[in-house]
Scaffold this motif. Structure first.
Motif, PDB file in Angstrom:
ATOM      1  N   ASN A  60      29.385  43.329  46.312  1.00 37.14           N
ATOM      2  CA  ASN A  60      28.513  42.548  45.424  1.00 37.14           C
ATOM      3  C   ASN A  60      29.316  41.861  44.326  1.00 37.14           C
ATOM      4  O   ASN A  60      29.051  40.709  43.960  1.00 37.14           O
ATOM      5  CB  ASN A  60      27.461  43.459  44.786  1.00 37.14           C
ATOM      6  N   LEU A  61      30.306  42.563  43.797  1.00 35.75           N
ATOM      7  CA  LEU A  61      31.130  42.000  42.722  1.00 35.75           C
ATOM      8  C   LEU A  61      31.930  40.806  43.234  1.00 35.75           C
ATOM      9  O   LEU A  61      32.019  39.774  42.552  1.00 35.75           O
ATOM     10  CB  LEU A  61      32.057  43.092  42.178  1.00 35.75           C
ATOM     11  N   ARG A  62      32.477  40.924  44.417  1.00 35.58           N
ATOM     12  CA  ARG A  62      33.222  39.793  44.987  1.00 35.58           C
ATOM     13  C   ARG A  62      32.304  38.595  45.228  1.00 35.58           C
ATOM     14  O   ARG A  62      32.706  37.442  45.027  1.00 35.58           O
ATOM     15  CB  ARG A  62      33.906  40.214  46.290  1.00 35.58           C
ATOM     16  N   LYS A  63      31.061  38.870  45.652  1.00 35.00           N
ATOM     17  CA  LYS A  63      30.115  37.785  45.890  1.00 35.00           C
ATOM     18  C   LYS A  63      29.813  37.006  44.621  1.00 35.00           C
ATOM     19  O   LYS A  63      29.469  35.822  44.678  1.00 35.00           O
ATOM     20  CB  LYS A  63      28.808  38.348  46.457  1.00 35.00           C
ATOM     21  N   MET A  64      29.911  37.672  43.471  1.00 31.34           N
ATOM     22  CA  MET A  64      29.611  37.004  42.210  1.00 31.34           C
ATOM     23  C   MET A  64      30.681  35.983  41.833  1.00 31.34           C
ATOM     24  O   MET A  64      30.437  35.107  40.996  1.00 31.34           O
ATOM     25  CB  MET A  64      29.471  38.044  41.089  1.00 31.34           C
ATOM     26  N   ASP A  68      38.152  35.785  37.099  1.00 28.25           N
ATOM     27  CA  ASP A  68      38.810  35.752  35.789  1.00 28.25           C
ATOM     28  C   ASP A  68      37.876  36.200  34.676  1.00 28.25           C
ATOM     29  O   ASP A  68      38.306  36.814  33.698  1.00 28.25           O
ATOM     30  CB  ASP A  68      39.323  34.339  35.492  1.00 28.25           C
ATOM     31  N   GLU A  69      36.579  35.892  34.821  1.00 27.80           N
ATOM     32  CA  GLU A  69      35.609  36.261  33.800  1.00 27.80           C
ATOM     33  C   GLU A  69      35.156  37.713  33.939  1.00 27.80           C
ATOM     34  O   GLU A  69      34.527  38.239  33.024  1.00 27.80           O
ATOM     35  CB  GLU A  69      34.394  35.349  33.876  1.00 27.80           C
ATOM     36  N   ALA A  73      34.827  43.952  34.263  1.00 28.59           N
ATOM     37  CA  ALA A  73      33.885  44.570  35.197  1.00 28.59           C
ATOM     38  C   ALA A  73      34.625  45.274  36.331  1.00 28.59           C
ATOM     39  O   ALA A  73      34.254  46.377  36.752  1.00 28.59           O
ATOM     40  CB  ALA A  73      32.931  43.521  35.751  1.00 28.59           C
ATOM     41  N   TYR A  74      35.681  44.644  36.839  1.00 22.95           N
ATOM     42  CA  TYR A  74      36.489  45.294  37.869  1.00 22.95           C
ATOM     43  C   TYR A  74      37.151  46.553  37.319  1.00 22.95           C
ATOM     44  O   TYR A  74      37.246  47.580  38.011  1.00 22.95           O
ATOM     45  CB  TYR A  74      37.542  44.325  38.404  1.00 22.95           C
ATOM     46  N   ARG A  75      37.596  46.499  36.068  1.00 31.10           N
ATOM     47  CA  ARG A  75      38.195  47.681  35.443  1.00 31.10           C
ATOM     48  C   ARG A  75      37.129  48.773  35.232  1.00 31.10           C
ATOM     49  O   ARG A  75      37.423  49.960  35.358  1.00 31.10           O
ATOM     50  CB  ARG A  75      38.830  47.305  34.113  1.00 31.10           C
TER      51      ARG A  75
END
Length: 333
Positions: A60-64, A68-69, A73-75
């Motif tokens: 889901n995160l990759r789809k967003m 860079d922004e 969130a990845y951390r």
């Protein structure tokens, strides 16, 4: 008091759904569809439920896009998975957990003037309070459905208008004016919830931390003892009192507690909202994480609420249980 780091109460995401099988004797609540999300319902892929959950979150995160922004969130995901060292407390009484966003301002109490919507909320407080009084006069139901009942104590109970980002229509129907006021204000509601919280005379909430540093909490005083010094909240080292029709804002990732030393009940409206240092894309990413979590745990959350109301609800789980997985998400005093 020395600063300490703590694990999230019942570490919500770190041990999320390690149970391999569960059964709920009712149809699970449908999840929110605020974002287009990937969800894997199958169990034939060789993955544990926890592994599938994180796979779906990361997809889901990759789809967003907007990598860079969304670095924080990845951390956040890496920290919640236990792939990063535990976060460092940002001062005395600060007790963050693995569900942590880096670089956010951390202080126990916040100035309400920093949030433009607070003035309008306070202006509407008499209307909200009148609706509450009608509800109380009708011998309406408050329940202690918190996952942290040993912390909240027997004297704390609530009526939830929103939980985990979903409006509870069975309760908002009893508070149409309050609901309309809240929806009409520019409040960046966070994932945890909105509720009326009652504390009976002679009771208190034990010192604890809700641990997640990306949510702030507002309390609007609606029913305060005649001697307001008898009803208090302590956040960090500082103790303050509620005032009727006035709001206070604080960070529940700092240790906090409450007390009602009067012979009258105290009722406040609790609103959880996003930390102002989060960007809009970061808010959306965090919302996605917990929306995905709702897809996996929604039925267990509903079962917990039903159990608090004495409704029959059978939940079976292995490996520690789904209730252990949802402990600590529902803050507020």
């Amino acid at each position: 008091m020395a600063a300490t780091m703590r694990r999230c109460a019942g570490p919500l995401l770190l041990v999320l759904l390690q149970a391999q099988a569960f059964r709920v004797a009712r149809k699970p609540a449908s999840a929110r569809a605020a974002l287009s999300m990937v969800a894997s319902a199958g169990s034939d892929d060789g993955l544990t439920r926890r592994e599938r959950f994180w796979r779906d979150v990361e997809a889901n995160l990759r789809k967003m896009g907007r990598a860079d922004e969304l670095k924080r969130a990845y951390r956040f995901v890496a920290s919640a998975k236990g792939q990063l060292p535990p976060p460092e407390p940002q001062g005395d009484f600060h007790q963050p957990c693995e569900e942590f966003v880096e670089g956010l301002k951390a202080q126990p109490w916040w100035d309400t003037a920093e949030f433009p919507w607070v003035a309008e909320l306070e202006a509407q407080a008499p209307t909200i309070g009148a609706e509450l009084q009608r509800y109380l006069a009708a011998e309406a139901e408050f329940v202690c459905d918190s996952a942290q009942r040993s912390v909240m104590g027997e004297g704390w109970s609530a009526v939830r208008l929103q939980r985990m980002g979903e409006w509870r229509t069975e309760n908002t129907a009893a508070f149409p004016e309050t609901t309309a006021i809240l929806k009409g204000l520019d409040i960046p509601f966070a994932v945890r919830g909105i509720m009326f919280a009652r504390q009976v005379p002679g009771s208190g909430v034990a010192p604890h931390s809700d641990a997640r540093n990306f949510i702030l909490t507002a309390h609007l005083g609606l029913k305060v003892p005649e001697d307001p010094t008898k009803a208090w909240m302590q956040v960090g080292a500082e103790r303050r009192n509620w005032e009727e029709n006035k709001a206070v804002i604080f960070d529940t990732s700092f240790e906090h507690s409450t007390g009602n030393e009067s012979d009258e009940e105290r009722v406040v409206l609790i609103i959880d909202f996003w930390h102002p240092d989060l960007s809009l894309p970061e808010r959306e990413a965090l919302q996605m994480v917990y929306d995905t979590r709702n897809k996996y745990d929604g039925a267990a959350i509903q079962a917990q609420e039903d159990a608090a109301r004495g409704k029959e609800q059978k939940v079976e789980a292995s490996g520690g249980g789904l209730f252990d997985a949802v402990k600590g998400m529902f803050g507020g005093n």
